[in-house]
Design a protein around this motif. Structure first.
Motif, PDB file in Angstrom:
ATOM      1  N   TYR B 284     -20.912 -40.200  -3.574  1.00  0.00           N
ATOM      2  CA  TYR B 284     -21.114 -38.926  -4.251  1.00  0.00           C
ATOM      3  C   TYR B 284     -22.191 -38.143  -3.527  1.00  0.00           C
ATOM      4  N   PRO B 285     -21.988 -36.861  -3.221  1.00  0.00           N
ATOM      5  CA  PRO B 285     -20.878 -36.010  -3.660  1.00  0.00           C
ATOM      6  C   PRO B 285     -19.718 -35.903  -2.660  1.00  0.00           C
ATOM      7  N   ALA B 286     -19.820 -36.609  -1.516  1.00  0.00           N
ATOM      8  CA  ALA B 286     -18.770 -36.450  -0.494  1.00  0.00           C
ATOM      9  C   ALA B 286     -17.396 -36.807  -1.031  1.00  0.00           C
ATOM     10  N   GLY B 287     -17.370 -37.741  -1.975  1.00  0.00           N
ATOM     11  CA  GLY B 287     -16.087 -38.171  -2.520  1.00  0.00           C
ATOM     12  C   GLY B 287     -15.582 -37.318  -3.668  1.00  0.00           C
ATOM     13  N   SER B 288     -16.224 -36.159  -3.897  1.00  0.00           N
ATOM     14  CA  SER B 288     -15.757 -35.266  -4.955  1.00  0.00           C
ATOM     15  C   SER B 288     -14.430 -34.643  -4.554  1.00  0.00           C
ATOM     16  N   TYR B 289     -13.719 -34.161  -5.526  1.00  0.00           N
ATOM     17  CA  TYR B 289     -12.384 -33.589  -5.258  1.00  0.00           C
ATOM     18  C   TYR B 289     -12.028 -32.644  -6.389  1.00  0.00           C
ATOM     19  N   ARG B 290     -10.902 -31.951  -6.217  1.00  0.00           N
ATOM     20  CA  ARG B 290     -10.399 -31.092  -7.285  1.00  0.00           C
ATOM     21  C   ARG B 290      -9.120 -31.694  -7.877  1.00  0.00           C
ATOM     22  N   VAL B 291      -8.934 -31.459  -9.162  1.00  0.00           N
ATOM     23  CA  VAL B 291      -7.703 -31.863  -9.852  1.00  0.00           C
ATOM     24  C   VAL B 291      -7.111 -30.629 -10.539  1.00  0.00           C
ATOM     25  N   GLY B 292      -5.966 -30.819 -11.186  1.00  0.00           N
ATOM     26  CA  GLY B 292      -5.358 -29.722 -11.923  1.00  0.00           C
ATOM     27  C   GLY B 292      -4.240 -29.061 -11.146  1.00  0.00           C
ATOM     28  N   PRO B 293      -3.769 -27.906 -11.610  1.00  0.00           N
ATOM     29  CA  PRO B 293      -2.590 -27.272 -11.002  1.00  0.00           C
ATOM     30  C   PRO B 293      -2.704 -27.072  -9.483  1.00  0.00           C
ATOM     31  N   LEU B 294      -3.855 -26.571  -9.025  1.00  0.00           N
ATOM     32  CA  LEU B 294      -4.014 -26.338  -7.588  1.00  0.00           C
ATOM     33  C   LEU B 294      -3.880 -27.648  -6.822  1.00  0.00           C
ATOM     34  N   ALA B 295      -4.554 -28.685  -7.296  1.00  0.00           N
ATOM     35  CA  ALA B 295      -4.515 -29.986  -6.628  1.00  0.00           C
ATOM     36  C   ALA B 295      -3.108 -30.574  -6.669  1.00  0.00           C
ATOM     37  N   ARG B 296      -2.467 -30.465  -7.815  1.00  0.00           N
ATOM     38  CA  ARG B 296      -1.129 -31.061  -7.960  1.00  0.00           C
ATOM     39  C   ARG B 296      -0.147 -30.425  -6.989  1.00  0.00           C
ATOM     40  N   LEU B 297      -0.235 -29.094  -6.848  1.00  0.00           N
ATOM     41  CA  LEU B 297       0.688 -28.443  -5.907  1.00  0.00           C
ATOM     42  C   LEU B 297       0.300 -28.741  -4.464  1.00  0.00           C
TER      43      LEU B 297
END
Lengths: 158, 473
Positions: B284-297
């Protein structure tokens, strides 16, 4: 929408876990039973009124809103006509008042119920609990009578 | 002298949060934080309850996405029971989850974000709300209401209640789908297609006028996480998690619910009650990421339904690799809603969808279990431990807002740097900083439902904590 168009829509709101706030759902349940055989009465209960209900209101000839009031004396019943208003108290995506819902109905669907009334009962307590206060309990028979009278009048007039 | 700007509360979110912006002596933005200021305690007070109560208890976390908690919780319980639910139950749950996604995305797009998108970030704040949108664009207002009703009515038809249905239980669902309800859902599909087409058309028409917002609304390289099918198609109910890097290359695939805690960690920052979720091998924080609609697509190769497939192809044209600006969450949300409608139609064509066999039963066969799902706003994992009598002894929930927490904070800082200049800010600037958070559609908790009555205040404090300026709306 697949439900038949109601002559009279009863729209109640309240939280049954917050004592007197549950009076709207209680009265709606009573009305549901009282007018069970009347297909032109539709009863909807929500914890809060949201914009989606404008669509239901647009389809009704008359609407009776039922809610508790924290501004009235405990147990006091008020039945008043409602006019559409756009004077918002704030941004409200989760909850609208009766007047705002009427305004929304007018703006979105270019229609209004012929009559719109709001019945409120003054809340004695909105603390956590499933019991009504004494004042609200005592007011229930009169509130039921007024709902019955209002609905029967709406059915006769349309 | 350093100064702090506070936006408290942040409006048009699901729950309560605030933003602080730290200025240096020259009035330039030095740091910014998004604070989640409420505590819920669900993991704690569920201890001692029978595990089979967990789905209905956990659903109370949220009034917008209770279905997500319901299904993730039921899956965790089924891991404890070691059962595989019947095919029909699985499909019905999938339909429930899709219906929730459609209604939640409609709420996010139309009710929460469209005032900014359709009326403008600088428009009169008194009119910049759902009523303003409905007055200015009634056809879109009706479409939004129609899509919400579509999703909510399906939830009601399946689960008897629009919110907090008890229909999903460990082992499946309590009641099968009736043919009348199937036909009622089928009858709603044409209008739903019309409404989502209208929304997509309106979005595409106005998106190009938000070039600066696209540039600075949490627009940076990041990792992305989401569920995906084995054929690399879009998935929100089953499948395993995939994590990709900023270029779209797979970091790790096949992350099951049970393996989740081995690779995903939660960090704590002293300014927020929401944890900061990260991929352990990167730290952390290098392993942070995004989830949700943007990530799924960003992680999928296909949507698995024809109309959404075309929209995905168009979406992928926005970038050479993952689409980075969080402004495009709005776009992705609409593509997902279209997929949801298509998939519901597909599920209803399943000849087994009316089967009466919708529940498996079992007792405690394992003392630990986990379930995962995609909530509208991102990945959700429920992880439980029970004693031999099935009483809950421990629970951990990793929710979408935690996954996105680091990115949201980065986004607030990026936008604050762009819009707060020389220690000065306008109402429009303030709104844009908030709007960054809205792109993520975080669910801080909508249980209070009270933000609509709150004022939005932006306060400028000097280093001694004295108020030197204040805007209230």
């Amino acid at each position: 929408m697949t439900q038949p168009k109601p002559r009279c829509l009863i729209l109640a709101c309240g939280n049954t876990l917050r004592s007197d706030d549950g009076v709207g759902p209680w009265l709606a349940e009573w009305a549901q039973k009282r007018f069970r055989a009347e297909s032109q009465v539709r009863v909807i209960t929500r914890q809060q009124w949201t914009p989606e209900l404008a669509e239901e209101i647009a389809r009704a000839q008359s609407v009776l809103f039922i809610d508790c009031s924290v501004d009235s004396a405990p147990g006091s019943i008020n039945l008043t006509p409602v006019e559409p208003t756009t004077a918002l108290q704030g941004i409200a995506t989760h909850h609208q008042g009766a007047a705002e819902l009427l305004a929304l109905t007018r703006d979105l669907y270019s229609t209004q119920p012929t009559t719109a009334k709001l019945l409120t009962i003054g809340a004695g307590s909105t603390e956590l609990g499933e019991q009504f206060s004494e004042a609200v309990t005592a007011a229930l028979p009169e509130a039921c009578r007024m709902i019955e009278e209002t609905v029967l009048l709406a059915l006769r007039n349309h | 002298m350093s100064q702090t700007i506070t936006i408290d509360p942040v409006t048009r979110l699901e729950g309560h949060g605030k933003i602080t912006i730290q200025l240096n002596g020259q009035g330039e933005v030095e740091d910014a934080h998004f604070h989640v200021t409420q505590v819920r305690g669900f993991e704690r007070f569920s201890q001692g309850r029978p595990f089979y109560e967990m789905p209905s208890l956990m659903a109370r976390i949220c009034g917008i996405c209770p279905v997500s908690h319901l299904i993730a919780s039921a899956k965790a319980c089924e891991a404890i029971m070691s059962v595989r639910i019947p095919h029909t139950a699985s499909q019905l749950r999938r339909m429930l989850n899709l219906a929730q996604m459609v209604q939640s995305h409609a709420l996010s797009f139309f009710h929460l974000s469209s005032p900014d998108l359709l009326l403008g970030m600088e428009s009169d704040p008194k009119l910049r709300n759902i009523f303003g949108v409905l007055a200015a664009k009634p056809e879109l207002g009706r479409a939004g209401i129609g899509l919400r009703r579509f999703g909510q009515h399906i939830i009601e038809l399946l689960g008897s209640k629009r919110i907090h249905t008890g229909w999903v239980v460990p082992g499946g669902v309590t009641e099968p789908l009736s043919s009348d309800h199937r036909d009622e859902i089928l009858a709603m599909l044409p209008e739903a297609y019309t409404n989502i087409a209208l929304a997509l058309g309106a979005y595409k028409q106005i998106a190009s006028s938000f070039k600066q917002e696209i540039e600075v609304f949490a627009n940076f390289p990041s990792n992305y996480l989401g569920l995906i099918n084995e054929d690399e198609s879009f998935e929100i109910t089953d499948g395993d998690l995939r994590l990709v890097d900023p270029k779209g290359a797979i970091i790790e695939d096949g992350i099951t619910a049970n393996r989740f805690t081995q690779v995903i960690g939660e960090a704590v920052e002293n300014y927020s009650y929401t944890k900061f979720v990260y991929y352990k091998p990167l730290g952390y924080p290098a392993g942070s990421y995004r989830v949700g609609p943007l990530a799924r697509l960003n992680i999928v190769k296909s949507m698995g339904t024809p109309r959404a497939e075309k929209e995905l192809a168009e979406f992928k044209q926005l970038a050479n690799g993952p689409v980075e600006s969080s402004f495009y969450y709005h776009h992705a949300r609409l593509v997902e809603a279209l997929h949801g409608i298509e998939k519901i139609e597909h599920i209803l064509a399943d000849p087994r969808i009316l089967s009466k066999h919708v529940r498996a039963t079992a007792g405690v066969n394992r003392l630990e279990g986990a379930g995962q799902i995609e909530a509208p706003r991102g990945s959700l994992n429920h992880h439980y431990k029970v004693d031999e009598n099935g009483k809950m002894v421990w629970a951990n929930l990793v929710v979408a807002t935690g996954h996105n927490n680091h990115a949201m904070n980065q986004g607030v800082l990026q936008s604050a740097k762009a819009y707060v200049k020389n220690g000065k800010f306008t109402e429009g600037a303030l709104n844009r900083v908030e709007a960054v958070i809205r792109t993520f559609d975080p669910c801080l908790s909508c249980s209070t439902h009270a933000f609509g009555q709150m004022p939005l205040a932006m306060t400028l404090l000097n280093a001694d904590g004295e108020v030197v300026d204040r805007i209230i709306r």
